[in-house]
Write a protein that holds these residues in place. Sequence first.
Motif, PDB file in Angstrom:
ATOM      1  N   HIS A  22      -9.967  -4.762  10.368  1.00 16.66           N
ATOM      2  CA  HIS A  22      -8.511  -4.856  10.290  1.00 16.66           C
ATOM      3  C   HIS A  22      -7.909  -3.478  10.544  1.00 16.66           C
ATOM      4  O   HIS A  22      -8.625  -2.517  10.827  1.00 16.66           O
ATOM      5  N   ILE A  23      -6.601  -3.388  10.446  1.00 15.27           N
ATOM      6  CA  ILE A  23      -5.921  -2.142  10.808  1.00 15.27           C
ATOM      7  C   ILE A  23      -6.321  -0.998   9.885  1.00 15.27           C
ATOM      8  O   ILE A  23      -6.362   0.166  10.296  1.00 15.27           O
ATOM      9  N   GLY A  24      -6.676  -1.321   8.630  1.00 19.40           N
ATOM     10  CA  GLY A  24      -7.156  -0.287   7.713  1.00 19.40           C
ATOM     11  C   GLY A  24      -8.475   0.306   8.175  1.00 19.40           C
ATOM     12  O   GLY A  24      -8.696   1.518   8.087  1.00 19.40           O
TER      13      GLY A  24
ATOM     14  N   ASN B 103       2.368 -11.025   8.579  1.00 18.14           N
ATOM     15  CA  ASN B 103       2.735  -9.680   9.046  1.00 18.14           C
ATOM     16  C   ASN B 103       1.518  -8.851   9.451  1.00 18.14           C
ATOM     17  O   ASN B 103       1.585  -7.627   9.535  1.00 18.14           O
ATOM     18  N   VAL B 104       0.394  -9.534   9.688  1.00 20.14           N
ATOM     19  CA  VAL B 104      -0.838  -8.812  10.038  1.00 20.14           C
ATOM     20  C   VAL B 104      -0.739  -8.284  11.469  1.00 20.14           C
ATOM     21  O   VAL B 104      -0.355  -9.018  12.390  1.00 20.14           O
ATOM     22  N   ILE B 105      -1.049  -7.021  11.636  1.00 20.70           N
ATOM     23  CA  ILE B 105      -1.168  -6.433  12.975  1.00 20.70           C
ATOM     24  C   ILE B 105      -2.635  -6.091  13.172  1.00 20.70           C
ATOM     25  O   ILE B 105      -3.166  -5.188  12.535  1.00 20.70           O
ATOM     26  N   ALA B 106      -3.302  -6.857  14.030  1.00 20.90           N
ATOM     27  CA  ALA B 106      -4.743  -6.689  14.238  1.00 20.90           C
ATOM     28  C   ALA B 106      -4.987  -5.624  15.295  1.00 20.90           C
ATOM     29  O   ALA B 106      -4.370  -5.659  16.364  1.00 20.90           O
ATOM     30  N   PRO B 107      -5.878  -4.678  15.027  1.00 20.74           N
ATOM     31  CA  PRO B 107      -6.128  -3.615  16.013  1.00 20.74           C
ATOM     32  C   PRO B 107      -6.657  -4.166  17.333  1.00 20.74           C
ATOM     33  O   PRO B 107      -6.359  -3.615  18.395  1.00 20.74           O
TER      34      PRO B 107
ATOM     35  N   VAL C  92      -1.916   6.548  14.495  1.00 17.92           N
ATOM     36  CA  VAL C  92      -2.657   7.116  13.366  1.00 17.92           C
ATOM     37  C   VAL C  92      -2.417   8.619  13.296  1.00 17.92           C
ATOM     38  O   VAL C  92      -2.129   9.184  12.235  1.00 17.92           O
ATOM     39  N   ALA C  93      -2.542   9.284  14.440  1.00 16.42           N
ATOM     40  CA  ALA C  93      -2.435  10.744  14.469  1.00 16.42           C
ATOM     41  C   ALA C  93      -1.035  11.230  14.116  1.00 16.42           C
ATOM     42  O   ALA C  93      -0.877  12.306  13.530  1.00 16.42           O
TER      43      ALA C  93
ATOM     44  N   LEU D 225     -11.290  13.551   1.506  1.00 15.20           N
ATOM     45  CA  LEU D 225     -10.006  13.263   2.142  1.00 15.20           C
ATOM     46  C   LEU D 225      -9.661  11.805   1.911  1.00 15.20           C
ATOM     47  O   LEU D 225     -10.492  10.920   2.108  1.00 15.20           O
ATOM     48  N   THR D 226      -8.441  11.564   1.479  1.00 20.99           N
ATOM     49  CA  THR D 226      -7.983  10.221   1.143  1.00 20.99           C
ATOM     50  C   THR D 226      -6.847   9.812   2.060  1.00 20.99           C
ATOM     51  O   THR D 226      -5.912  10.582   2.275  1.00 20.99           O
ATOM     52  N   HIS D 227      -6.935   8.612   2.611  1.00 23.33           N
ATOM     53  CA  HIS D 227      -5.798   8.081   3.366  1.00 23.33           C
ATOM     54  C   HIS D 227      -5.236   6.857   2.658  1.00 23.33           C
ATOM     55  O   HIS D 227      -5.927   6.181   1.896  1.00 23.33           O
ATOM     56  N   GLY D 228      -3.962   6.593   2.923  1.00 22.11           N
ATOM     57  CA  GLY D 228      -3.282   5.486   2.267  1.00 22.11           C
ATOM     58  C   GLY D 228      -3.543   4.161   2.961  1.00 22.11           C
ATOM     59  O   GLY D 228      -4.245   4.073   3.975  1.00 22.11           O
ATOM     60  N   PHE D 229      -2.944   3.122   2.414  1.00 18.92           N
ATOM     61  CA  PHE D 229      -3.073   1.784   2.986  1.00 18.92           C
ATOM     62  C   PHE D 229      -1.976   1.531   4.012  1.00 18.92           C
ATOM     63  O   PHE D 229      -0.936   2.182   4.005  1.00 18.92           O
ATOM     64  N   THR D 230      -2.209   0.559   4.882  1.00 18.53           N
ATOM     65  CA  THR D 230      -1.211   0.208   5.884  1.00 18.53           C
ATOM     66  C   THR D 230      -0.268  -0.862   5.333  1.00 18.53           C
ATOM     67  O   THR D 230      -0.697  -1.787   4.648  1.00 18.53           O
ATOM     68  N   VAL D 231       1.000  -0.705   5.646  1.00 19.92           N
ATOM     69  CA  VAL D 231       2.024  -1.686   5.260  1.00 19.92           C
ATOM     70  C   VAL D 231       2.899  -1.977   6.478  1.00 19.92           C
ATOM     71  O   VAL D 231       2.901  -1.221   7.451  1.00 19.92           O
ATOM     72  N   ASP D 232       3.652  -3.073   6.404  1.00 16.74           N
ATOM     73  CA  ASP D 232       4.517  -3.418   7.539  1.00 16.74           C
ATOM     74  C   ASP D 232       5.826  -2.636   7.462  1.00 16.74           C
ATOM     75  O   ASP D 232       6.008  -1.781   6.579  1.00 16.74           O
ATOM     76  N   GLY D 233       6.727  -2.911   8.390  1.00 13.48           N
ATOM     77  CA  GLY D 233       7.983  -2.167   8.476  1.00 13.48           C
ATOM     78  C   GLY D 233       8.840  -2.272   7.234  1.00 13.48           C
ATOM     79  O   GLY D 233       9.712  -1.428   7.000  1.00 13.48           O
ATOM     80  N   GLN D 234       8.583  -3.306   6.406  1.00 11.26           N
ATOM     81  CA  GLN D 234       9.339  -3.483   5.163  1.00 11.26           C
ATOM     82  C   GLN D 234       8.572  -2.986   3.943  1.00 11.26           C
ATOM     83  O   GLN D 234       8.975  -3.225   2.809  1.00 11.26           O
ATOM     84  N   GLY D 235       7.444  -2.320   4.192  1.00  9.80           N
ATOM     85  CA  GLY D 235       6.667  -1.776   3.082  1.00  9.80           C
ATOM     86  C   GLY D 235       5.758  -2.770   2.399  1.00  9.80           C
ATOM     87  O   GLY D 235       5.232  -2.501   1.320  1.00  9.80           O
ATOM     88  N   ARG D 236       5.527  -3.938   3.036  1.00 13.95           N
ATOM     89  CA  ARG D 236       4.674  -4.967   2.430  1.00 13.95           C
ATOM     90  C   ARG D 236       3.244  -4.825   2.926  1.00 13.95           C
ATOM     91  O   ARG D 236       3.003  -4.430   4.068  1.00 13.95           O
ATOM     92  N   LYS D 237       2.287  -5.174   2.046  1.00  7.60           N
ATOM     93  CA  LYS D 237       0.889  -5.174   2.449  1.00  7.60           C
ATOM     94  C   LYS D 237       0.667  -6.218   3.539  1.00  7.60           C
ATOM     95  O   LYS D 237       1.367  -7.228   3.602  1.00  7.60           O
TER      96      LYS D 237
END
Length: 953
Positions: free
Chosen positions: A67-69, A634-638, A654-655, A615-627
């Motif tokens: 997934h995108i994560g 709202n899943v965006i598949a890579p 990502v960068a 090193l820690t990275h955060g989780f991905t959320v959609d444009g409204q801040g939802r998981k």
Amino acid sequence: MSEKANSYPVNLLETPFPMRGDLAKREPQWVEQWQKNKLYEKIRAAHANQPKFILHDGPPYANGDIHIGHAVNKILKDMIVKSRWLMGFDSAYVPGWDCHGMPIEIQIEKQFGKNLPTAEVQAKARAYAQVQIDKQKKDFERLGVLGDWNNPYLTMNFRNEADEIRALGNIWKKGYVFRGLKPVNWCFDCGSALAEAEVEYQDKTDPTIDVGFAFDDAQRPQLAKAFGLNDLPAKPGMAVIWTTTPWTIPANQALNVNPELIYALVDVGDKLFILAKDRVETCLQEYGLAGEIIGTCLGSQLENISFWHPLAKLDAGYRRLSPIYAAEYVSLDTGTGIVHCSPAYGEEDFKSCKKHQIADRDILSPVMGNGVYASWLPLFANEFIWKANPKIVEALREAGSLVREKSYTHSYMHCWRHKTPIIYRATSQWFASMDKKPSDGKASLRETALAGIEGTEFFPAWGKQRLHSMIANRPDWTLSRQRQWGVPMAFFVHKESGEPHPRTIELLEEVAKRVEQGGIEAWQKLEVSELLGDEASQYEKNRDTLDVWFDSGTTHWHVIRGSHRNELFRPESELPEGRLADLYLEGSDQHRGWFHSSLLTGSMLDGKPPYKALLTHGFTVDGQGRKMSKSVGNVIAPQQVADKLGAEIIRLWVASTDYSGEMTISDEILKRVTESYRRIRNTLRFLLANLSDFDPTQHVLPTEQWLEIDRYAVALAEQLQGEVETHYKAYEFQPAVARMLTFCSEDLGGFYLDILKDRLYTSAPHSQDRRAAQNALFHITRNLLKWLAPFLSFTAEEAWKSFPHGAQEQASESIFMEEFGAFPAIKDANDLVSKWNRIREIRSEVTKAIEVEREAGNVGSSLQAELTIKVPEADFALIHSLGNDLRFVTITSSAAVEHSKDGLEVLVRASQFKKCGRCWHHTDDVGSNSEHPDLCGRCISNLFGSGESRSFA
């Protein structure tokens, strides 16, 4: 412009680097080519003699599509590895997979049914995991991630399974491991203990009850004395507790009070209550009662006074007393200040009862592994505990013990796989002790781990306190699981005492040798007599498997020093601060997971963490801040983004995103990222096209023969390279990318290249001024490609093929075989940058003034404009020194400078002169040559004469 004018050549060159990236179509071809050419291996060989940098890969689980994560995680790792190559390191990347454990067992159950023989489960699980790995591997490679994909590490490889058993032997030898009865996180659906990282919290609604434990008549004198009374009033009384888990009441064995708190004896009319003094008012209000405090005492004065179990009146099986024990954990936040204690089902309960000498055999544990009460439990036998809750409440009501009942929604433990509620349940498990001194008498595991955290770098810094808190407060680590698909805790235990064999270290090595040849299946086939001979009848094989967090947590042992020693291990003298890896990088949930288990295993095996930095990275959320959620849609598949826009767009997203917090992605955001990519690509195409007739082996000029603006552009680029390297060293991609985007759009596109077009296009092809510009572009482009390469890998590699390396220079097959290169030395570079930054500030105001006149319709293009720039004394010499080149800097046909007393003033007028058909400048000498009536004198000289001469731009 006349036909004749059209025939006059300008230096408009072409490049094989196309304007359209066509990423979705062409990237897979690059991936295939990289694989075919074994590019990763060649890159490693090119950096072979350089210092090593080890980013150790935290293994994703071999189940399901990425997934995108996953994409964020792997791309961040890839950018770090690639940037380290370019900074002169031999940076290895060995990808890995976590292969054992419950999720795969669940898949096997779904496909083939439950209760399969262990051998069959293991065979099917191994095959299933391999299929998942192959799918995920293909998707990771599609993202442009370079690594040792042909030789990844798998925790299910025989060598890794065997070395994991050896790691267990080492921590056993050091005295960390023990077996005991303790409450552990237990999932009924898993039928197994869970690790801390496998527990999540969701809201759950339960009956919350206040329950009375009746006074024991024989102990009323002790109670009266504790409260400073001669006698208790002649009425029944009870110590009142509050709980959200009625199902634990049947297993109650004690009551806990805080020895430092004041408790009150309250007369409520027909009975007496014992409550914490500070909770009396609140509790009575909730019970709908009025009462009077008739005595108080410290909790310590109530210790060892006993009260009847609240179900004692209903069944002889509950006819037992619950003593009061002092326990400092009891607080006044909620409830009554008295806590009922079922040692089998609560961590604090267990500690309290063990402290007061309750033996393991005497602890009541009526809940079986499937969540059903045992058949011997009075009143509730064979009931599932959640369904029994209301029945227990009714039984308490019938017994006269229920003081109050209502529903209560609270955050409660759930299994992260099944999403079902779990419990603490006392079972006999194997543990790694957090506080017991190891056999060498040195620091405990907790002390060693906390000390290790102090010597670790954290990106971002807040991760340090988060991990510290988790280690400081965690219980002993439950190492054992009750699974089939897992590495065995290969102990031989005595049938009567339960103690491991005295030769356990030796026996574990014998088992490891067999597992190394035949996998964990070898343990299943092994007969006890093969290793124990005559003792075989006294011992049996331990059936538990190791926690899968031990699998991944020991990869520093069985991967870095084991299966991939040649790729990842360094001599002790070369280790960064004695740590095996320079960096571990994962999502923020891994403070509870892989960071955590690796820290504990490293502390036990080596006395220190295996990593220098986390090193820690955060989780991905959609444009409204939802998981991301399939149910929300709202899943965006890579995979879909790569197939539509190209993996390069995901990489650039990502960068250019701050990974330290939540990472927002949406279709709109990806559109903006695509626009940024196009600007970068257009910049690269312009640079490559204008270098297509440049040969660095023939056309090199010393910097003193360059024009001043060329030297400025290179000096600016060299400054930027220092910034980029500094950011890359600190794993800061967002500011590096932001600065590169600004460099491409503003420093180059909006200034230097904008001014340079006239010289590149209209100067004589082999003139010194044009070659000077190309010299600057050569150095800028070569290094810009290297800055971009860690995140725009496909694009940088493609552009590298079109870059003019020179007829005599052997170009590296890949840009990743290169290092960040040095720029030519620019004399007085800092002064030059300061000077031209000021010129740019003034030019910006000039450009605004021209735009005002354009919008008013007074001039067309800026080349139709003639300027008079009035500047204050402080800037006059600076602007005046540009001489005739001022018009090239302002991109106008004429520019004069005058003194101003009132600040900067720009006068814009439309030129009255004819426009040159070639360079489009309006000058008074257009048409002065009858042979070329459409050309200005400058173009005639550049085409047919000695060429113009410039100094600055």
